[in-house]
Design an enzyme around this catalytic site. Structure first.
Site, short mmCIF file in Angstrom:
data_model
loop_
_atom_site.label_atom_id
_atom_site.label_comp_id
_atom_site.label_asym_id
_atom_site.label_seq_id
_atom_site.Cartn_x
_atom_site.Cartn_y
_atom_site.Cartn_z
N GLU A 38 0.83 -1.21 0.00
CA GLU A 38 0.00 0.00 0.00
C GLU A 38 0.86 1.26 0.00
O GLU A 38 1.54 1.56 0.98
CB GLU A 38 -0.94 0.01 1.21
N GLU A 79 -5.69 2.88 8.30
CA GLU A 79 -5.18 2.52 6.97
C GLU A 79 -5.11 1.00 6.81
O GLU A 79 -5.43 0.47 5.74
CB GLU A 79 -3.80 3.15 6.73
N GLU A 86 -10.72 -3.23 1.44
CA GLU A 86 -10.46 -3.29 0.00
C GLU A 86 -10.21 -4.72 -0.45
O GLU A 86 -10.74 -5.16 -1.49
CB GLU A 86 -9.25 -2.43 -0.36
N LYS A 105 -15.62 0.49 -0.19
CA LYS A 105 -14.26 1.02 -0.36
C LYS A 105 -14.22 2.53 -0.13
O LYS A 105 -13.29 3.04 0.50
CB LYS A 105 -13.74 0.70 -1.76
N ASP A 106 -15.22 3.25 -0.62
CA ASP A 106 -15.27 4.70 -0.44
C ASP A 106 -15.41 5.07 1.03
O ASP A 106 -14.76 6.01 1.52
CB ASP A 106 -16.41 5.32 -1.24
#
Length: 137
Positions: A38, A79, A86, A105-106
């Site tokens: 990521e 995070e 995700e 996801k949003d």
């Protein structure tokens, strides 16, 4: 009868970790995976380490350190959770677009944004007065 044997075999394969060291090893592997895969996690870690360095430079007191550590670790934790969401969405949708998957996801990304804004506010409250004092006193 045959089904009972298969169920017992599956139970053995999915057994919980019995050793604390193995659990820690798996957890560290998870953190490493998020960091390696990521791009945003690398940025969050970089900014967090910069904030810790600034805390040392400006000699934060104990209460200020608590706020700084809380803000940095909250961003890192959220995070990681965003990455989990995700991956779960991608797993269930087989990487195909799905409107509910997009919403999930949003929302997870929104949680990271809100947490990062909190961290910035904490950083401003902690460091702006010290920077101001350094230049104008």
């Amino acid at each position: 009868m045959l089904m009972d044997l298969k169920d017992k075999e599956c139970e053995k394969k999915v057994e919980k970790n019995k050793h604390f060291a193995m659990s820690v090893e798996f957890a560290l592997q998870g953190v490493k995976t998020v960091f390696d895969e990521e791009r945003n996690m690398k940025k969050h870690v970089g900014f967090g380490l910069l904030a810790f360095f600034m805390g040392v430079v400006f000699q934060l007191n104990q209460l200020e350190w608590l706020w700084l550590v809380l803000a940095v670790f909250l961003v890192w934790i959220v995070e990681i959770l965003n990455t989990v969401f995700e991956n779960v969405v991608d797993m269930f949708t087989d990487f195909h677009f799905h409107p509910i998957g997009k919403k999930i996801k949003d929302m997870a990304a929104g949680a990271v944004l809100v947490t990062a804004c909190f961290a910035v506010i904490v950083g401003l409250i902690l460091f702006v007065p010290k920077i101001y004092q350094m230049f104008f006193n």
